[in-house]
Design an enzyme around this catalytic site. Structure first.
Site, PDB file in Angstrom:
ATOM      1  N   ARG A  32       1.234  -1.053  -0.146  1.00 59.41           N
ATOM      2  CA  ARG A  32      -0.151   0.177   0.108  1.00 59.41           C
ATOM      3  C   ARG A  32       0.697   1.430   0.291  1.00 59.41           C
ATOM      4  O   ARG A  32       2.162   1.172   0.525  1.00 59.41           O
ATOM      5  CB  ARG A  32      -1.079   0.427   1.101  1.00 59.41           C
ATOM      6  CG  ARG A  32      -1.853  -0.948   1.343  1.00 59.41           C
ATOM      7  CD  ARG A  32      -3.026  -1.257   2.006  1.00 59.41           C
ATOM      8  NE  ARG A  32      -3.977  -2.366   2.494  1.00 59.41           N
ATOM      9  CZ  ARG A  32      -4.661  -2.746   1.554  1.00 59.41           C
ATOM     10  NH1 ARG A  32      -4.760  -2.121   0.163  1.00 59.41           N
ATOM     11  NH2 ARG A  32      -5.459  -4.389   1.102  1.00 59.41           N
ATOM     12  N   ASP A  33       0.597   2.146  -0.943  1.00 56.98           N
ATOM     13  CA  ASP A  33       0.753   3.397  -0.674  1.00 56.98           C
ATOM     14  C   ASP A  33       0.938   4.119   0.183  1.00 56.98           C
ATOM     15  O   ASP A  33      -0.464   4.320   1.078  1.00 56.98           O
ATOM     16  CB  ASP A  33       0.361   5.083  -1.690  1.00 56.98           C
ATOM     17  CG  ASP A  33       1.540   4.971  -2.188  1.00 56.98           C
ATOM     18  OD1 ASP A  33       1.559   6.786  -1.299  1.00 56.98           O
ATOM     19  OD2 ASP A  33       1.834   5.758  -3.356  1.00 56.98           O
ATOM     20  N   ILE A  34       2.206   4.613   1.012  1.00 51.58           N
ATOM     21  CA  ILE A  34       1.337   5.336   2.745  1.00 51.58           C
ATOM     22  C   ILE A  34       1.493   7.017   2.896  1.00 51.58           C
ATOM     23  O   ILE A  34       0.783   7.283   3.444  1.00 51.58           O
ATOM     24  CB  ILE A  34       3.390   5.471   3.154  1.00 51.58           C
ATOM     25  CG1 ILE A  34       4.134   6.412   2.375  1.00 51.58           C
ATOM     26  CG2 ILE A  34       3.341   4.297   3.573  1.00 51.58           C
ATOM     27  CD1 ILE A  34       5.923   6.894   2.988  1.00 51.58           C
ATOM     28  N   ASN A  90       4.185   6.693 -13.570  1.00 50.56           N
ATOM     29  CA  ASN A  90       4.905   7.592 -13.504  1.00 50.56           C
ATOM     30  C   ASN A  90       5.944   8.240 -14.567  1.00 50.56           C
ATOM     31  O   ASN A  90       6.939   6.882 -13.369  1.00 50.56           O
ATOM     32  CB  ASN A  90       4.668   8.679 -12.724  1.00 50.56           C
ATOM     33  CG  ASN A  90       3.326   9.133 -11.817  1.00 50.56           C
ATOM     34  OD1 ASN A  90       2.653   9.283 -13.402  1.00 50.56           O
ATOM     35  ND2 ASN A  90       3.215   8.857 -11.005  1.00 50.56           N
ATOM     36  N   GLU A  98       7.915  10.090  -8.242  1.00 50.44           N
ATOM     37  CA  GLU A  98       9.190  10.229  -6.981  1.00 50.44           C
ATOM     38  C   GLU A  98      10.403   9.849  -6.509  1.00 50.44           C
ATOM     39  O   GLU A  98      11.090  10.274  -6.391  1.00 50.44           O
ATOM     40  CB  GLU A  98       7.760  10.477  -5.837  1.00 50.44           C
ATOM     41  CG  GLU A  98       6.520  11.646  -6.391  1.00 50.44           C
ATOM     42  CD  GLU A  98       5.852  11.962  -5.157  1.00 50.44           C
ATOM     43  OE1 GLU A  98       6.043  10.969  -4.536  1.00 50.44           O
ATOM     44  OE2 GLU A  98       5.207  12.764  -5.097  1.00 50.44           O
ATOM     45  N   HIS A 103       7.725   1.368 -11.089  1.00 53.33           N
ATOM     46  CA  HIS A 103       6.578   0.687 -10.270  1.00 53.33           C
ATOM     47  C   HIS A 103       5.220   1.399 -10.666  1.00 53.33           C
ATOM     48  O   HIS A 103       5.234   3.081 -11.200  1.00 53.33           O
ATOM     49  CB  HIS A 103       6.116   1.583  -8.936  1.00 53.33           C
ATOM     50  CG  HIS A 103       6.687   3.420  -8.275  1.00 53.33           C
ATOM     51  ND1 HIS A 103       7.486   3.805  -8.897  1.00 53.33           N
ATOM     52  CD2 HIS A 103       5.596   3.921  -8.144  1.00 53.33           C
ATOM     53  CE1 HIS A 103       6.982   5.204  -8.430  1.00 53.33           C
ATOM     54  NE2 HIS A 103       6.473   5.298  -8.240  1.00 53.33           N
ATOM     55  N   MET A 104       4.117   0.963 -10.002  1.00 52.69           N
ATOM     56  CA  MET A 104       2.294   1.488 -11.395  1.00 52.69           C
ATOM     57  C   MET A 104       1.673   1.277 -10.344  1.00 52.69           C
ATOM     58  O   MET A 104       1.398   0.403  -8.989  1.00 52.69           O
ATOM     59  CB  MET A 104       1.991  -0.088 -11.657  1.00 52.69           C
ATOM     60  CG  MET A 104       0.871   0.223 -12.957  1.00 52.69           C
ATOM     61  SD  MET A 104       0.968  -0.978 -14.237  1.00 52.69           S
ATOM     62  CE  MET A 104       1.038  -2.091 -13.576  1.00 52.69           C
TER      63      MET A 104
END
Lengths: 117, 117
Positions: A32-34, A90, A98, A103-104
């Site tokens: 999970r993205d923080i 990105n 970032e 990464h997707m």
């Protein structure tokens, strides 16, 4: 497996930093993205340190195929397969990348609020 | 090659509707979005009618690999490889998918203005 000792994702993959992992296999890890940008926001990350999409070639066929193929499985596990989701990858400053490790982003759980572009 | 006779992308791929094509090979066609959301907005579309990402499996390995591998080539041809770009793949209503034929948006030419989610 290539690794960058300064890379935060390499450290997460090696277990040196914590993450809320939702999937792993021999090629990929997903967690999970923080800073979630949607109710479901999972990052699907190759174990190998590939800096960005510009470095992906057809020699990475197995990895590329796995990246797409795990999406429906993770989406189903997260309960978002039927209503749908958005994948974002990105690259570079214009893409607002970032972390310089490929990464997707898998985003779902509500209708996307932002247009593309 | 599977085709849906009602699908606008199948018609473009068959040459029955016009498009501003920027790339083609045996598996993929890429053309400009008619409603661009960024200075560069290219759609990368499998020739085969696959409705969305939920239908992609590891049996589509060659196609998935090609989808990722052509991105740096198209980005370079469009002059956006170095500054970067965003790839978006929308699935279903929450993803705001508009055409039910798998396609990847390649957006660049300026820093992305909208956040994810």
């Amino acid at each position: 497996m290539d690794r960058d000792p300064e890379c935060i994702f390499c450290k997460i993959i090696a277990g040196e930093l914590p993450s809320a992992q939702v999937y792993e296999d021999d090629l990929l890890v997903a967690f999970r993205d923080i800073r979630p940008a949607a109710p479901v926001h999972v990052l699907i990350v190759p174990r190998q340190h590939i800096p960005d999409n510009n470095a992906v070639t057809e020699a990475d066929a197995e990895l590329s195929a796995r990246l797409f193929a795990v999406v429906p499985r993770i989406a189903a596990a997260e309960g978002i397969a039927r209503d749908g989701y958005r994948l974002i990858l990105n690259t570079g400053p214009h893409g607002r990348q970032e972390i310089p490790h490929l990464h997707m982003h898998l985003l779902g759980g509500q209708r996307m609020q932002h247009p593309m572009g």
